[in-house]
Design an enzyme around this catalytic site. Structure first.
Site, PDB file in Angstrom:
ATOM      1  N   ASP A   6       0.700  -1.297   0.054  1.00 48.10           N
ATOM      2  CA  ASP A   6      -0.049  -0.020   0.257  1.00 48.10           C
ATOM      3  C   ASP A   6       0.726   1.216  -0.015  1.00 48.10           C
ATOM      4  O   ASP A   6       1.855   1.287   0.724  1.00 48.10           O
ATOM      5  CB  ASP A   6      -0.859  -0.302   1.267  1.00 48.10           C
ATOM      6  CG  ASP A   6      -2.175   0.907   1.190  1.00 48.10           C
ATOM      7  OD1 ASP A   6      -2.354   1.428  -0.044  1.00 48.10           O
ATOM      8  OD2 ASP A   6      -2.850   1.356   2.252  1.00 48.10           O
ATOM      9  N   GLU A  53     -12.491  -4.503  -4.097  1.00 48.04           N
ATOM     10  CA  GLU A  53     -12.968  -3.307  -4.070  1.00 48.04           C
ATOM     11  C   GLU A  53     -12.275  -2.090  -5.058  1.00 48.04           C
ATOM     12  O   GLU A  53     -12.675  -1.184  -5.286  1.00 48.04           O
ATOM     13  CB  GLU A  53     -12.721  -2.839  -2.446  1.00 48.04           C
ATOM     14  CG  GLU A  53     -13.870  -3.351  -1.602  1.00 48.04           C
ATOM     15  CD  GLU A  53     -13.405  -5.030  -1.283  1.00 48.04           C
ATOM     16  OE1 GLU A  53     -12.208  -5.237  -1.182  1.00 48.04           O
ATOM     17  OE2 GLU A  53     -14.422  -5.816  -1.220  1.00 48.04           O
ATOM     18  N   ASN A  54     -11.202  -2.614  -5.261  1.00 46.63           N
ATOM     19  CA  ASN A  54     -10.283  -1.701  -6.131  1.00 46.63           C
ATOM     20  C   ASN A  54     -10.981  -1.480  -7.522  1.00 46.63           C
ATOM     21  O   ASN A  54     -10.517  -0.557  -8.425  1.00 46.63           O
ATOM     22  CB  ASN A  54      -8.889  -2.179  -6.314  1.00 46.63           C
ATOM     23  CG  ASN A  54      -8.087  -2.106  -5.124  1.00 46.63           C
ATOM     24  OD1 ASN A  54      -7.060  -3.065  -4.814  1.00 46.63           O
ATOM     25  ND2 ASN A  54      -8.095  -1.257  -4.458  1.00 46.63           N
ATOM     26  N   ARG A 171       1.741  -4.604   6.513  1.00 46.60           N
ATOM     27  CA  ARG A 171       1.160  -3.641   5.578  1.00 46.60           C
ATOM     28  C   ARG A 171       2.019  -2.469   5.652  1.00 46.60           C
ATOM     29  O   ARG A 171       2.296  -2.005   6.645  1.00 46.60           O
ATOM     30  CB  ARG A 171      -0.166  -3.268   5.814  1.00 46.60           C
ATOM     31  CG  ARG A 171      -0.936  -2.278   5.123  1.00 46.60           C
ATOM     32  CD  ARG A 171      -2.338  -2.147   5.467  1.00 46.60           C
ATOM     33  NE  ARG A 171      -3.204  -1.273   4.442  1.00 46.60           N
ATOM     34  CZ  ARG A 171      -4.114  -1.396   3.937  1.00 46.60           C
ATOM     35  NH1 ARG A 171      -5.118  -2.203   4.561  1.00 46.60           N
ATOM     36  NH2 ARG A 171      -4.755  -0.781   3.003  1.00 46.60           N
ATOM     37  N   ARG A 177      -5.299  -1.738   8.659  1.00 46.68           N
ATOM     38  CA  ARG A 177      -6.457  -2.236   8.381  1.00 46.68           C
ATOM     39  C   ARG A 177      -6.334  -3.613   7.442  1.00 46.68           C
ATOM     40  O   ARG A 177      -5.080  -3.685   6.740  1.00 46.68           O
ATOM     41  CB  ARG A 177      -7.612  -1.299   7.760  1.00 46.68           C
ATOM     42  CG  ARG A 177      -7.257  -0.772   6.759  1.00 46.68           C
ATOM     43  CD  ARG A 177      -8.272   0.218   6.160  1.00 46.68           C
ATOM     44  NE  ARG A 177      -7.889   1.134   5.028  1.00 46.68           N
ATOM     45  CZ  ARG A 177      -7.545   2.183   5.223  1.00 46.68           C
ATOM     46  NH1 ARG A 177      -7.469   2.878   6.357  1.00 46.68           N
ATOM     47  NH2 ARG A 177      -7.290   3.092   4.365  1.00 46.68           N
ATOM     48  N   GLU A 190       0.275 -12.622  13.055  1.00 46.01           N
ATOM     49  CA  GLU A 190       1.001 -11.456  13.696  1.00 46.01           C
ATOM     50  C   GLU A 190       0.971 -10.175  12.873  1.00 46.01           C
ATOM     51  O   GLU A 190       1.250 -10.507  11.555  1.00 46.01           O
ATOM     52  CB  GLU A 190       2.509 -11.933  14.212  1.00 46.01           C
ATOM     53  CG  GLU A 190       2.494 -12.822  15.100  1.00 46.01           C
ATOM     54  CD  GLU A 190       2.161 -12.322  16.503  1.00 46.01           C
ATOM     55  OE1 GLU A 190       2.058 -11.178  16.758  1.00 46.01           O
ATOM     56  OE2 GLU A 190       1.390 -13.401  17.334  1.00 46.01           O
TER      57      GLU A 190
END
Ligand code: IPE
Ligand code: IPE
Ligand code: MG
Length: 240
Positions: A6, A53-54, A171, A177, A190
């Protein structure tokens, strides 16, 4: 190990570039991360490349991402293949995924299917909830009775039943999220959140995430503050 790649858009924005330039710059991070994971002996790496969703993004960006994912395959698959990696895709490949991309994906999956090195799974047009709904549908289709539905039988009907539970989720870009990624496989993952924007992510950042993982105590619901030896996250990098 699994990665939510991201921050491409913000990386580009910071430089006064188009968002698509950020995706393009993300290829170097993909190459570096895959190589570093391979060199560390990680057996399972899953990268989130495009979510269900993209599709909500502006059409030119969506179109760009389709071409970009083809480019990543064409630029890297021969090398990854020669490194013994098995490449495969998680998500729906039917329309609106364009034919040119589906064809390349199917070809690369076929060419690397028998490889026994790291399994590199690209989650593309993937959504964790949709994966679960599809698993339920598939399970019901077998005519199973309600009392035979359990975690094991449901897991067997996920799109990639052999995909192990995630040990470490990374991330980038400071977002905290899951964005509908691998929900089923993430139950005891984790989590490691890096402020680094994906196009800047490199081997040293991956190493930091893995070091953090090795300092975690995985308790799986037990009461002890000292994890049982087999629950320490010292698994010799068969990480998923
Ligand atoms: C991740 O970067 C790439 C995809 C989701 C395809 P983003 O494009 O989400 O970048 P930000 O979050 O807007 O910075
Ligand atoms: C998640 O990133 C999807 C991928 C990295 C492919 P997003 O940037 O789309 O997630 P949200 O919309 O910020 O939650
Ligand atoms: Mg984003």
């Amino acid at each position: 190990m699994a990665c939510i790649m991201d921050g491409n858009g913000r990386w580009a924005q910071q430089r006064g570039l188009e968002r698509t330039e950020g995706h393009s710059a993300g290829e170097a991070a993909i190459t570096a991360t895959v190589q570093a994971a391979h060199d560390m002996g990680i057996k399972w790496l899953t990268l989130f490349a495009f979510s269900t969703e993209n599709w909500r993004r502006p059409q030119p960006e969506v179109d760009y991402l389709m071409r970009f994912n083809q480019r990543v395959i064409r630029n890297n698959a021969p090398r990854w293949r020669s490194m013994g990696m098995r490449m495969r895709y998680l998500g729906a490949l039917d329309a609106p995924v364009p034919d040119f991309l589906r064809e390349d994906i199917m070809q690369v999956e076929e060419l690397t299917a028998a490889n026994t090195g790291m399994t590199l799974t690209t989650a593309f047009n993937h959504g964790g909830r949709r994966d679960l709904v599809n698993a339920v549908r598939s399970l019901i289709g077998t005519g199973i009775t309600a009392e035979d539905v359990n975690e094991k039988t449901l897991a067997q009907h996920m799109q990639l039943p052999d995909l192990p539970d995630v040990d470490l989720l990374i991330r980038t870009s400071g977002e905290h999220r899951l964005s509908n990624f691998l929900l089923w496989q993430m139950a005891y993952a984790e989590m490691y959140f890096s402020p680094v924007l994906w196009p800047d992510f490199r081997a040293e950042h991956l190493a930091r995430a893995v070091a953090s993982y090795h300092n975690r105590q995985r308790r799986y619901g037990t009461a002890s503050t000292e994890a049982l030896p087999e629950q320490r996250a010292t698994t010799p990098l068969t990480l998923h």
